[in-house]
Design an enzyme around this catalytic site. Structure first.
Site, PDB file in Angstrom:
ATOM      1  N   ARG A   1      -3.292  -0.646   5.323  1.00 54.28           N
ATOM      2  CA  ARG A   1      -3.859  -1.698   4.485  1.00 54.28           C
ATOM      3  C   ARG A   1      -2.941  -2.891   4.283  1.00 54.28           C
ATOM      4  O   ARG A   1      -3.361  -4.041   4.454  1.00 54.28           O
ATOM      5  CB  ARG A   1      -4.272  -1.125   3.125  1.00 54.28           C
ATOM      6  CG  ARG A   1      -5.437  -0.157   3.231  1.00 54.28           C
ATOM      7  CD  ARG A   1      -5.715   0.535   1.923  1.00 54.28           C
ATOM      8  NE  ARG A   1      -4.721   1.593   1.696  1.00 54.28           N
ATOM      9  CZ  ARG A   1      -4.704   2.382   0.637  1.00 54.28           C
ATOM     10  NH1 ARG A   1      -5.617   2.227  -0.317  1.00 54.28           N
ATOM     11  NH2 ARG A   1      -3.802   3.330   0.505  1.00 54.28           N
ATOM     12  N   SER A   2      -1.695  -2.655   3.898  1.00 54.41           N
ATOM     13  CA  SER A   2      -0.825  -3.797   3.595  1.00 54.41           C
ATOM     14  C   SER A   2      -0.455  -4.620   4.834  1.00 54.41           C
ATOM     15  O   SER A   2      -0.431  -5.846   4.746  1.00 54.41           O
ATOM     16  CB  SER A   2       0.419  -3.370   2.804  1.00 54.41           C
ATOM     17  OG  SER A   2       1.181  -2.404   3.476  1.00 54.41           O
TER      18      SER A   2
ATOM     19  N   CYS B   1       0.869  -1.178   0.000  1.00 57.30           N
ATOM     20  CA  CYS B   1       0.000   0.000   0.000  1.00 57.30           C
ATOM     21  C   CYS B   1       0.906   1.227   0.000  1.00 57.30           C
ATOM     22  O   CYS B   1       2.063   1.139  -0.380  1.00 57.30           O
ATOM     23  CB  CYS B   1      -0.989  -0.021   1.177  1.00 57.30           C
ATOM     24  SG  CYS B   1      -0.267   0.203   2.804  1.00 57.30           S
TER      25      CYS B   1
ATOM     26  N   ASP C   1      -8.281   3.711   1.467  1.00 60.00           N
ATOM     27  CA  ASP C   1      -7.331   4.025   2.528  1.00 60.00           C
ATOM     28  C   ASP C   1      -8.098   4.491   3.767  1.00 60.00           C
ATOM     29  O   ASP C   1      -8.759   5.529   3.725  1.00 60.00           O
ATOM     30  CB  ASP C   1      -6.377   5.116   2.055  1.00 60.00           C
ATOM     31  CG  ASP C   1      -5.237   5.382   3.030  1.00 60.00           C
ATOM     32  OD1 ASP C   1      -5.263   4.842   4.149  1.00 60.00           O
ATOM     33  OD2 ASP C   1      -4.323   6.136   2.653  1.00 60.00           O
TER      34      ASP C   1
ATOM     35  N   ASN D   1       2.556   1.481   4.308  1.00 56.37           N
ATOM     36  CA  ASN D   1       2.784   0.208   4.989  1.00 56.37           C
ATOM     37  C   ASN D   1       2.479   0.285   6.482  1.00 56.37           C
ATOM     38  O   ASN D   1       3.153  -0.315   7.304  1.00 56.37           O
ATOM     39  CB  ASN D   1       4.220  -0.286   4.735  1.00 56.37           C
ATOM     40  CG  ASN D   1       4.453  -1.731   5.157  1.00 56.37           C
ATOM     41  OD1 ASN D   1       5.514  -2.046   5.683  1.00 56.37           O
ATOM     42  ND2 ASN D   1       3.514  -2.613   4.933  1.00 56.37           N
TER      43      ASN D   1
END
Length: 163
Positions: free
Chosen positions: A15-16, A9, A127, A12
């Site tokens: 989302r990731s 993403c 996001d 970091n």
């Protein structure tokens, strides 16, 4: 031979790491932890070295996932060791494909929600950073929904290597 997946993403921290933690749990449940390595990174290095956003950690832990994480930036040199690079939105997809050193590397980049048949045409995971907790909950729901299809695709690749 280990199959390597990296979720990406922007920074970091939201989302990731959420996708990394949830997918790592799916991989473990499927008894593939010895064959599949899961990590994450950001397209930028603004948060490098920071833990995940506290809201990310809270949602992950509330749902039984590991909330431990340290942010890092994705580097083009990583493509050579990765099998699959999972972008969380179309902006990340474009950035990663531009960063890819070869066409073969660019083909390794996929959108997470492309693995969720119910996602329709909207394949971006929004996001949640500038919103409230409901955005983080929604993010995890999207990640979990796509994880089933992603796990099936990864399992197929892992089993194809063993054949």
């Amino acid at each position: 031979m280990t199959y390597r997946v990296c979720f990406v993403c922007t920074g970091n921290i939201c989302r990731s790491p959420m996708a990394e933690s949830a997918f790592r749990a799916r991989v473990a449940e499927a008894d593939l932890a010895d064959e599949v390595e899961v990590d994450s990174a950001g397209t930028g290095g603004w948060h490098e070295g920071d833990p995940a956003d506290p809201r990310t950690v809270a949602v992950l832990e509330e749902h039984g996932y590991d909330g431990g994480h340290t942010a890092r930036q994705f580097h083009a040199s990583w493509f050579s060791r990765l099998d699959l690079v999972i972008a969380l939105d179309s902006g990340h997809l474009k950035a990663l494909r531009r960063l890819a050193p070869t066409e073969q590397d660019a083909r390794k980049v996929r959108l997470l929600r492309s693995y969720d048949p119910a996602a329709g045409d909207d394949l971006d995971v929004p996001d949640p950073y500038y919103g409230g907790m409901d955005g983080f909950e929604e993010c995890l729901e999207m990640v979990e929904a796509a994880s089933t299809g992603l796990l099936a695709a990864v399992r197929e690749q892992v089993e194809g290597r063993a054949a």
